[in-house]
Write a protein that holds these residues in place. Sequence first.
Motif, short mmCIF file in Angstrom:
data_model
loop_
_atom_site.label_atom_id
_atom_site.label_comp_id
_atom_site.label_asym_id
_atom_site.label_seq_id
_atom_site.Cartn_x
_atom_site.Cartn_y
_atom_site.Cartn_z
N ALA A 264 17.78 36.44 -66.87
CA ALA A 264 17.45 35.01 -66.87
C ALA A 264 17.59 34.41 -68.26
CB ALA A 264 16.02 34.83 -66.35
N ALA A 265 17.14 35.14 -69.29
CA ALA A 265 17.25 34.65 -70.67
C ALA A 265 18.71 34.44 -71.06
CB ALA A 265 16.58 35.63 -71.62
N ALA A 266 19.56 35.40 -70.74
CA ALA A 266 20.99 35.28 -71.05
C ALA A 266 21.60 34.10 -70.31
CB ALA A 266 21.72 36.57 -70.68
N ASP A 267 21.23 33.93 -69.05
CA ASP A 267 21.76 32.83 -68.25
C ASP A 267 21.34 31.48 -68.83
OD1 ASP A 267 22.96 31.86 -65.54
OD2 ASP A 267 20.99 30.89 -65.65
N LEU A 268 20.08 31.37 -69.24
CA LEU A 268 19.58 30.10 -69.79
C LEU A 268 20.32 29.74 -71.08
CD1 LEU A 268 17.62 27.74 -69.88
CD2 LEU A 268 15.98 29.24 -71.04
N ILE A 269 20.46 30.70 -71.98
CA ILE A 269 21.14 30.44 -73.25
C ILE A 269 22.59 30.02 -73.00
CG2 ILE A 269 21.96 31.54 -75.39
CD1 ILE A 269 19.39 33.30 -75.21
N LEU B 8 24.89 38.18 -72.05
CA LEU B 8 25.26 36.85 -72.56
C LEU B 8 26.77 36.63 -72.47
CD1 LEU B 8 24.40 34.20 -73.75
CD2 LEU B 8 24.39 35.26 -76.03
N ARG B 9 27.55 37.65 -72.84
CA ARG B 9 29.01 37.52 -72.72
C ARG B 9 29.40 37.21 -71.27
NH1 ARG B 9 29.26 42.39 -75.91
NH2 ARG B 9 29.70 41.89 -78.11
#
Length: 334
Positions: A235-240, A330-331
């Motif tokens: 979720a954190a990666a998706d939000l960023i 994140l990538r």
Amino acid sequence: MLFRRTLRTSAAALVLLLPFAAACGSEAQAESPSSSSVTLRVGATGWKVEEAVLKYAGLDDTPYKIRWSQFQGGDQQLQAVRAGALDLASSSEIPPVFAAADGEPNFKVVAVQRAATLNQEVVVPKGSKVTGIAGLKGRKVGYVQNTTAHYFLYELLKQAGLKWSDIDAKPLLPNDGLAALNGGSIDALASYGTSIITAHQQGATTVGSGRDILSGNFLWSARDSVLESPAQKAAAADLIARITKAYAYVRDGHEDGFAKITADATHQPLVQARKDLVDAQTQRPTQARTVGADAIASQQKVADAFTELGALKSHLDVKSFWTTALNADLRKAL
């Protein structure tokens, strides 16, 4: 150690002031990274610009919940992370340095957001006879402690041939600093964002800028518990990544609409809000990057400056609180 006691006191206060979101680390969530039961508690500085840009770009339809909390600075966000009141904090390079200074951080820097360094200034009130940084010698200067304002004020003083001890430095929060500037209890203010915008509206003039001193690296820091949960980590990666995509949407011919939202939120004329938005995205488009050695080295330079200043009592190895754990997620999300 005074810093440690101050940090713990501030953190305890934040625990009382901020609402706690439901815990997000259950076994069921860990088994299902796409679980809709995840709630991320995320910080925002000045105003909830990230929340606004996601909504404007139509990217606020996240499969997880986000609970935004507003702060006057990234330093307060990191204190909230330390206190367990936030999962994800956004800040400049400086707040994580001080949040980790006691050697017991419960967070890691997980991503870098490249962004503009505009509205990072030292200003004097209308009618002041001070025309440059050298003119601050012997004067009362407000600054936001443990933030970009602290750093660029120190560097500007050095460039002008002054020491930190040559000014009467007063640590103040942005809003308090603005009030002190207007009330005449300080002669200048080093601050950022909406406080600088408002100061100019009230007749203040710029005598120094952090534009070319700051790196443009703004950091996302996550609680260790986030990295231990596949669901929260995803979720954190998706939000960023969504925030990066939202700013790309704004730059793609949609500046006017977001300028209107910004003007309403920051109480400034629409023309000025649009100019600031366009200037910022021209100087350095807002976009996320994965953790790399160059970003870590940039923050180490900042930490070393604070050690030189005496704000840090000993050398701090910043790579101890960075991680590449979010890089793959994140990538993929970008």
